[in-house]
Design an enzyme around this catalytic site. Structure first.
Site, PDB file in Angstrom:
ATOM      1  N   CYS A 164      53.584  60.958 -44.975  1.00  0.00           N
ATOM      2  CA  CYS A 164      53.374  60.500 -46.358  1.00  0.00           C
ATOM      3  C   CYS A 164      54.673  60.529 -47.167  1.00  0.00           C
ATOM      4  CB  CYS A 164      52.295  61.335 -47.033  1.00  0.00           C
ATOM      5  SG  CYS A 164      52.495  63.112 -46.814  1.00  0.00           S
ATOM      6  N   HIS A 174      52.100  64.809 -53.933  1.00  0.00           N
ATOM      7  CA  HIS A 174      53.483  65.281 -53.912  1.00  0.00           C
ATOM      8  C   HIS A 174      54.236  64.573 -55.052  1.00  0.00           C
ATOM      9  CE1 HIS A 174      52.844  66.633 -49.746  1.00  0.00           C
ATOM     10  NE2 HIS A 174      52.599  65.402 -49.354  1.00  0.00           N
TER      11      HIS A 174
HETATM   12  P1  NAD Z   1      42.450  66.075 -40.265  1.00  0.00           P
HETATM   13  O1  NAD Z   1      42.396  67.448 -39.717  1.00  0.00           O
HETATM   14  O2  NAD Z   1      41.901  65.811 -41.622  1.00  0.00           O
HETATM   15  O3  NAD Z   1      41.721  65.063 -39.264  1.00  0.00           O
HETATM   16  C1  NAD Z   1      41.948  65.089 -37.876  1.00  0.00           C
HETATM   17  C2  NAD Z   1      40.658  64.712 -37.166  1.00  0.00           C
HETATM   18  O4  NAD Z   1      40.895  64.652 -35.757  1.00  0.00           O
HETATM   19  C3  NAD Z   1      39.529  65.711 -37.383  1.00  0.00           C
HETATM   20  O5  NAD Z   1      38.359  64.986 -37.666  1.00  0.00           O
HETATM   21  C4  NAD Z   1      39.424  66.419 -36.043  1.00  0.00           C
HETATM   22  O6  NAD Z   1      38.118  66.847 -35.774  1.00  0.00           O
HETATM   23  C5  NAD Z   1      39.810  65.318 -35.086  1.00  0.00           C
HETATM   24  N1  NAD Z   1      40.277  65.783 -33.762  1.00  0.00           N
HETATM   25  C6  NAD Z   1      40.551  67.053 -33.349  1.00  0.00           C
HETATM   26  N2  NAD Z   1      40.929  67.054 -32.043  1.00  0.00           N
HETATM   27  C7  NAD Z   1      40.868  65.771 -31.625  1.00  0.00           C
HETATM   28  C8  NAD Z   1      41.125  65.132 -30.383  1.00  0.00           C
HETATM   29  N3  NAD Z   1      41.511  65.815 -29.302  1.00  0.00           N
HETATM   30  N4  NAD Z   1      40.982  63.793 -30.310  1.00  0.00           N
HETATM   31  C9  NAD Z   1      40.594  63.073 -31.390  1.00  0.00           C
HETATM   32  N5  NAD Z   1      40.333  63.635 -32.601  1.00  0.00           N
HETATM   33  C10 NAD Z   1      40.466  64.957 -32.713  1.00  0.00           C
HETATM   34  O7  NAD Z   1      43.993  65.643 -40.183  1.00  0.00           O
HETATM   35  P2  NAD Z   1      44.711  64.528 -41.042  1.00  0.00           P
HETATM   36  O8  NAD Z   1      45.171  65.121 -42.320  1.00  0.00           O
HETATM   37  O9  NAD Z   1      43.878  63.309 -41.072  1.00  0.00           O
HETATM   38  O10 NAD Z   1      46.023  64.298 -40.171  1.00  0.00           O
HETATM   39  C11 NAD Z   1      46.039  63.419 -39.067  1.00  0.00           C
HETATM   40  C12 NAD Z   1      47.475  63.005 -38.814  1.00  0.00           C
HETATM   41  O11 NAD Z   1      47.957  62.317 -39.962  1.00  0.00           O
HETATM   42  C13 NAD Z   1      48.456  64.161 -38.586  1.00  0.00           C
HETATM   43  O12 NAD Z   1      49.472  63.725 -37.696  1.00  0.00           O
HETATM   44  C14 NAD Z   1      49.041  64.372 -39.953  1.00  0.00           C
HETATM   45  O13 NAD Z   1      50.330  64.980 -39.934  1.00  0.00           O
HETATM   46  C15 NAD Z   1      49.137  62.940 -40.441  1.00  0.00           C
HETATM   47  N6  NAD Z   1      49.201  62.801 -41.896  1.00  0.00           N
HETATM   48  C16 NAD Z   1      48.407  63.561 -42.703  1.00  0.00           C
HETATM   49  C17 NAD Z   1      48.519  63.426 -44.081  1.00  0.00           C
HETATM   50  C18 NAD Z   1      47.710  64.267 -45.015  1.00  0.00           C
HETATM   51  O14 NAD Z   1      48.179  64.554 -46.092  1.00  0.00           O
HETATM   52  N7  NAD Z   1      46.521  64.679 -44.684  1.00  0.00           N
HETATM   53  C19 NAD Z   1      49.401  62.495 -44.617  1.00  0.00           C
HETATM   54  C20 NAD Z   1      50.138  61.680 -43.768  1.00  0.00           C
HETATM   55  C21 NAD Z   1      50.036  61.856 -42.403  1.00  0.00           C
END
Ligand code: NAD
Length: 340
Positions: free
Chosen positions: A141, A220
């Site tokens: 992000c 942020h």
């Molecule tokens: P999250 O924890 O909200 O969601 C992740 C999902 O993946 C959950 O539903 C979880 O149950 C599922 N999961 C767990 N193990 C798994 C597997 N083996 N296979 C498939 N799904 C599985 O996380 P998020 O915040 O959505 O983050 C996801 C990615 O996006 C990360 O790389 C994170 O760094 C990135 N990201 C997050 C944000 C943020 O602020 N939340 C912003 C930008 C990028």
């Protein structure tokens, strides 16, 4: 023919990407995955998204919850052209092995290291270089926000030096296990990893970043100080450039948006996505040019800013005729970020 897409991982990012894909005129969402039943799994079913099991997920748990399951991850992956991996940090790297074995095009998120994919991606920054690759990583992000700003400043005026202080949110609103709940936590990685991450998009950008974490969940905020090589005529010229670029939202002083609480209240009023703010948010009163020195604040809605970029990354991988401008326009129109 529509691009067939799977979203693996249906959490904060995955559920937003799934909705965004489902809205695109040239894409079909063939399914999403969950590892366990939850309110988010329930919402996937309520929205009519075929639900598949990922990881160690067991179908009996879902059956007990009354949630129909269409199969396992492999079953879904065999039906699609592109998978968007939205699993937690570092899990994407493990999932990459599954995608590679199937010869499937894949998109990863910023929680993975850059080497998870052939290239890092930002739609305004390097769409052309990403076109035709088999794997891409949509940068985080904060990096997305900086890369978008760089794609406004760099081609117009050149950048001799860019210092950013990132004021980072402690957790997402639904997370209850992270902090701090009271305190300002400096990040002792100096400079922080964000600068090198931006250079995965713009290799020669002279940027250095530092970060602190504060007790807020909304957004942020970046405090930027940029020395431009060819100074613009004035602050108005810089504002006009930001205003003319897709995925920037500027608030005028009269709107009385004092900080991130009002930005997110505007997002709730507007009702795009999950009441999201997918654009870089700038305050007109928070942009100031003095000679060649540009100061500006920008706010980044961490939960949604990467969503349009994921949609564009799908086209970069799977649509040989796609252009950066065309993809951004199609994506933003479908999401409601652009009016008529
Ligand atoms: P999250 O924890 O909200 O969601 C992740 C999902 O993946 C959950 O539903 C979880 O149950 C599922 N999961 C767990 N193990 C798994 C597997 N083996 N296979 C498939 N799904 C599985 O996380 P998020 O915040 O959505 O983050 C996801 C990615 O996006 C990360 O790389 C994170 O760094 C990135 N990201 C997050 C944000 C943020 O602020 N939340 C912003 C930008 C990028």
């Amino acid at each position: 023919m529509a691009i067939r897409v799977a979203v693996n991982g249906f959490g904060t990012i995955g559920k937003r990407v799934a909705d965004a894909v489902a809205r695109q005129p040239d894409m079909t969402l063939l399914g999403v995955t969950k590892t366990r039943p939850s309110f988010e799994a329930r919402r996937a079913v309520e929205k009519g998204y075929p639900l598949f099991l990922a990881g160690e997920g067991s179908s009996s748990e879902f059956e007990a919850a009354g949630l129909p399951v269409a199969g396992r991850l492999d079953d879904l992956l065999r039906q699609v052209d592109v998978v968007v991996d939205c699993a937690p940090d570092k899990v994407g790297k493990e999932n990459a092995k599954i995608y590679r074995a199937l010869g499937l095009k894949a998109i990863f998120q910023g929680g993975e290291k850059a080497d998870v994919a052939e290239a890092s991606f930002n739609a305004l920054g390097n769409f052309d270089a990403a076109r035709g690759k088999r794997t891409l990583r949509v940068v985080s992000c904060n990096t997305t926000g900086i890369a978008r700003a760089a794609s406004v400043l760099r081609p117009r005026w050149g950048v001799d030096d860019w210092q950013v202080t990132l004021v980072r949110r402690a957790s997402d609103p639904a997370e209850t296990k992270r902090g701090p709940i009271n305190g300002i936590m400096p990040t002792f990685q100096l400079p922080s990893h964000h600068g090198p991450d931006v250079r995965t998009i713009f290799p020669d950008l002279p940027i250095a970043t530092t970060a602190v974490v504060v007790p807020t969940t909304l957004m942020h905020v970046h405090a930027n100080h940029v020395r431009l090589r060819r100074p613009p005529g004035g602050t108005a010229e810089v504002l006009a450039a930001f205003r003319a670029t897709p995925r920037f939202h500027l608030f005028a002083g009269w709107e009385r948006v004092e900080g991130t609480p009002q930005v997110m209240e505007y997002a709730r009023d507007r009702g795009i996505g999950f009441n999201d703010m997918m654009e870089n948010v700038l305050w007109e009163d928070g942009v100031r040019l003095e000679g060649a020195e540009l100061h500006f604040f920008q706010a980044i809605h961490q939960e949604s800013i990467v969503v349009p970029e994921n949609v564009d990354a799908i086209r970069a991988l799977a649509d040989p005729a796609a252009t950066a401008a065309g993809s951004v326009e199609t994506t933003d129109r479908a999401l409601g970020l652009r009016r008529a």
